[in-house]
Design an enzyme around this catalytic site. Structure first.
Site, PDB file in Angstrom:
ATOM      1  N   ASN A 156      -3.523   2.196   5.414  1.00 39.80           N
ATOM      2  CA  ASN A 156      -2.603   1.088   5.182  1.00 39.80           C
ATOM      3  C   ASN A 156      -2.524   0.277   6.470  1.00 39.80           C
ATOM      4  OD1 ASN A 156      -0.567  -0.669   4.485  1.00 39.80           O
ATOM      5  ND2 ASN A 156       1.073   0.836   4.578  1.00 39.80           N
ATOM      6  N   GLY A 157      -2.756  -1.029   6.381  1.00 41.74           N
ATOM      7  CA  GLY A 157      -2.666  -1.872   7.568  1.00 41.74           C
ATOM      8  C   GLY A 157      -3.942  -2.666   7.776  1.00 41.74           C
ATOM      9  N   CYS A 176       0.823  -1.191   0.000  1.00 38.46           N
ATOM     10  CA  CYS A 176       0.000   0.000   0.000  1.00 38.46           C
ATOM     11  C   CYS A 176       0.865   1.252   0.000  1.00 38.46           C
ATOM     12  CB  CYS A 176      -0.960   0.045   1.183  1.00 38.46           C
ATOM     13  SG  CYS A 176      -2.083  -1.336   1.316  1.00 38.46           S
ATOM     14  N   GLU A 193      16.653 -19.387  -1.797  1.00 37.11           N
ATOM     15  CA  GLU A 193      16.484 -18.038  -2.349  1.00 37.11           C
ATOM     16  C   GLU A 193      16.288 -18.085  -3.858  1.00 37.11           C
ATOM     17  OE1 GLU A 193      16.318 -13.835  -2.673  1.00 37.11           O
ATOM     18  OE2 GLU A 193      15.784 -15.314  -1.148  1.00 37.11           O
ATOM     19  N   TRP A 214      -3.221  -2.857  -1.490  1.00 36.46           N
ATOM     20  CA  TRP A 214      -2.921  -4.289  -1.599  1.00 36.46           C
ATOM     21  C   TRP A 214      -3.965  -5.003  -0.758  1.00 36.46           C
ATOM     22  CZ3 TRP A 214      -0.982  -8.332   1.620  1.00 36.46           C
ATOM     23  CH2 TRP A 214      -0.436  -9.413   0.930  1.00 36.46           C
ATOM     24  N   GLU A 244       8.490 -15.914  -7.247  1.00 34.67           N
ATOM     25  CA  GLU A 244       8.011 -14.544  -7.149  1.00 34.67           C
ATOM     26  C   GLU A 244       7.838 -13.893  -8.516  1.00 34.67           C
ATOM     27  OE1 GLU A 244       9.731 -12.653  -3.049  1.00 34.67           O
ATOM     28  OE2 GLU A 244      11.182 -12.976  -4.657  1.00 34.67           O
ATOM     29  N   ARG A 273       5.997  -0.874  -4.196  1.00 39.41           N
ATOM     30  CA  ARG A 273       5.593  -1.548  -2.964  1.00 39.41           C
ATOM     31  C   ARG A 273       4.575  -2.657  -3.218  1.00 39.41           C
ATOM     32  NH1 ARG A 273       6.466   1.246   1.835  1.00 39.41           N
ATOM     33  NH2 ARG A 273       4.459   0.649   2.692  1.00 39.41           N
ATOM     34  N   LYS A 303       6.263  -4.896  -1.481  1.00 39.87           N
ATOM     35  CA  LYS A 303       7.658  -4.683  -1.106  1.00 39.87           C
ATOM     36  C   LYS A 303       7.849  -4.796   0.403  1.00 39.87           C
ATOM     37  CE  LYS A 303      11.943  -3.742  -2.001  1.00 39.87           C
ATOM     38  NZ  LYS A 303      12.743  -4.807  -2.630  1.00 39.87           N
ATOM     39  N   LYS A 340      12.958 -16.661  -5.772  1.00 40.29           N
ATOM     40  CA  LYS A 340      12.994 -15.657  -6.832  1.00 40.29           C
ATOM     41  C   LYS A 340      12.227 -16.131  -8.066  1.00 40.29           C
ATOM     42  CE  LYS A 340      14.965 -12.282  -4.942  1.00 40.29           C
ATOM     43  NZ  LYS A 340      14.202 -12.670  -3.746  1.00 40.29           N
ATOM     44  N   HIS A 361      14.409 -37.822   0.497  1.00 38.80           N
ATOM     45  CA  HIS A 361      13.345 -37.934   1.496  1.00 38.80           C
ATOM     46  C   HIS A 361      12.032 -37.352   0.981  1.00 38.80           C
ATOM     47  CE1 HIS A 361      16.025 -39.423   4.620  1.00 38.80           C
ATOM     48  NE2 HIS A 361      16.900 -38.512   4.233  1.00 38.80           N
TER      49      HIS A 361
END
Length: 587
Positions: A100-101, A2, A460, A74, A467, A27, A582, A464, A483
């Protein structure tokens, strides 16, 4: 996640707000909107999708005036839609809110307000605030006081902006759990007028606070000729790593200097262990940090996911150093972990890329990375800069605790000085990575394997790819392949094997043979001198040889480039992947 932009002044607000929202696109968001005081009345324009959709609406239905607020959303409560996009209004349309939140207790408040006759038009928690301000206004007698009383009822993490055409000379901002340039601490608000800014607590007490200066300028956030911000930031890694260790090391003495650690040598010698907490890419850096701390500082270290840490009553206390990692310094789950650690008496050191961030303010001490602004949602240069900061912390602890001699410290620092050159050498092979991406971009599943300090890089690399390209990918420790994941391997499954020339090489060769026996498409990352690997793998990406504990940083670069080029081939939005933000400022 946001973004909120507000403007009050003598110029037209719409263009200024839109430009501000564009600067916050990195973001992550799924809808956008503005509210502007036009001809004495607040008018709202909103749209799902990108800001360009909102601009189209504004061309057809223009508005402008000297006061306004804008927002990129978002989605949390309610799907992405025009109705759920911000800004939101009260019943009268004269009070407008962006937020935002998450407001944790919005539902009982909404039910109470509906019983009082308020009509809601969205599925969001945010709309509750607009109606709360409307509810409190008669008794409060003005916007600022009405907002203060409203925020006294809500619970959760938020940043809000509120305007009303009843008070065309005021803009109210408040936050708990987020940050800014003039930093609002938790449970504080700001009333902005054309003549200045007034800060006060939600209890009504005036607050005095100086302006915090940011250490980068807007030019640093431009693409600089690169096709995407992410590619630019991948290429900025040699500079970001250099800037992170610059001025903090003495190769002559073998020492590191971390001025903002705020822990004495006696403090550092007294710790029995270190716990690293982080989320996402920062968690992968923490996994690598565990290797660095145990090898260089000789101190037991463990890692924990920030979103899990505080929910299991962790056993930490004054003898435990908690290291919290967040590139933005605003990650809600990591901040929650830090508060839990502090409540149990554990000292906290933050590693963050943002000066004055919430994490830096919550911690006892901080090691800032100096990567500069990172616009691409998928972290690249902040990852390698964070690992560099962890290397500095591990070296500093090792020297102070006596587990690392001066000569060993000098040797390690001389290796660190070579890291930017090694990164540049890895970047020079981008064309080879791009060609590999052309060959594999249509596959639906990938498996990444690594051992020891390269296992976090396998995680990582897989992250990537997920994402950026929306391809299913998993990272595994090489020894774990048998396994379970081995059941997935067939001719349609590319397997990316990290093959540094270290003590894990022979065991990784065994993994490779297991893949070959099942017709998996083998992609190996290996050193220049490794001749054997070319006889085993379908594709080989050569990686510059580096010292064991720095090699993972070098290996991460071709994996970043691979994810980037695969995503570009698939037509994905590299800088703003779908559903991602972000800074994850909600739990």
């Amino acid at each position: 996640m946001c973004g909120i932009v507000g403007y009050i002044g003598t110029q037209g607000a719409t263009g200024i707000i839109l430009e501000g929202l564009k600067r916050l696109e990195y973001r992550g968001y799924d809808s956008a909107g503005v509210a502007v005081l036009a001809d004495g009345v607040l008018q709202v324009r909103r749209s799902p999708g990108r800001i360009r959709n909102l601009e189209t609406i504004l061309r057809d239905r223009p508005l402008d005036g000297p006061l306004g607020i804008g927002h990129t959303r978002w989605a949390t409560h309610g799907r992405p839609s025009e109705e759920n996009a911000h800004p939101h209004t009260d019943c009268t349309g004269s009070i407008v809110v962006v937020h935002n939140g998450i407001l944790e207790n919005y539902l009982p408040i909404k039910q109470r307000l509906m019983a009082e006759g308020h009509t809601f038009k969205s599925e969001t928690d945010t709309e509750v605030l607009a109606h709360l301000v409307e509810h409190h206004w008669p008794a409060a007698g003005g916007l600022g006081e009405a907002v203060r009383r409203s925020l006294g009822e809500v619970r959760g993490a938020y940043a809000v902006g509120v305007v009303s055409d009843r008070e065309p000379d005021a803009l109210v901002a408040a936050k708990t759990g987020a940050g800014g340039v003039v930093i609002l601490e938790d449970d504080e608000m700001a009333v902005v007028t054309r003549t200045g800014v007034r800060l006060l607590t939600l209890a009504g007490r005036p607050v005095e606070r100086s302006v915090t200066r940011i250490l980068w300028d807007p030019i640093m956030a431009e693409k600089g000729g690169y096709r995407h911000f992410m590619l630019k930031e991948i290429y900025e890694q040699p500079r970001a790593i250099t800037d992170t260790f610059r001025g903090r090391i003495s190769p002559e003495t073998g020492d590191c200097y971390l001025a903002d650690l705020n822990l004495t040598a006696d403090d550092l010698r007294a710790f029995a262990r270190v716990v690293l907490v982080a989320c996402g890419t920062s968690y992968h850096a923490a996994l690598l940090g565990r290797h660095l701390l145990e090898r260089l500082a000789g101190i037991p270290a463990e890692t924990d996911i920030g979103s899990e840490f505080r929910y299991r009553d962790p056993l930490v206390g004054p003898d435990t150093l908690v290291v919290a990692l967040s590139q933005s310094g605003e990650t809600a789950d990591t901040l929650g972990a830090v508060r839990t650690a502090r409540a149990k008496g554990a000292p906290v050191v933050a590693i963050s890329n943002v000066v004055g961030s919430a994490l830096a303010r919550e911690a006892h001490g901080v090691v800032y990375t100096h990567a500069g602004p990172e616009i691409g949602v998928a972290s690249t240069k902040t990852f390698t800069a964070t690992v560099t900061a962890l290397e500095l912390l591990a070296l500093h602890l090792g020297r102070v605790r006596g587990t690392l001699s001066a000569s060993d410290g000098r040797a390690r620092l001389l290796e660190l000085l070579e890291l930017p050159r090694l990164i540049e050498a890895a970047l020079a092979r981008e064309d080879e990575v791009a060609e590999l991406a052309r060959r594999v971009f249509q596959h639906r599943d990938f498996l990444y394997l690594g051992r020891g300090p390269h296992f976090p890089i396998a995680l990582e690399g897989a992250l990537k790819l997920k994402e950026l390209s929306y391809i299913h990918a998993e990272g595994y420790a090489g020894g774990e392949m048998k396994h379970g994941p081995i059941a997935l391997i067939d001719e349609a499954m590319p397997v990316v094997a990290l093959m540094p020339g270290d003590q894990s090489y022979d065991r990784m060769l065994a993994n490779i043979e297991e893949v070959r026996a099942r017709d998996g498409l083998l992609i190996a990352l290996a050193g220049e001198a490794d001749e054997l690997i070319a006889t085993k793998a379908a594709h080989v990406l050569r990686v510059p040889t580096a010292p064991e504990l720095l090699s993972p940083v070098v290996f991460s670069v071709p994996l970043q480039l691979l994810a980037y080029h695969v995503a570009v081939r698939r037509g994905c939005d590299v800088d703003q992947p779908r559903n991602l933000a972000k800074s994850v400022t909600v739990e």
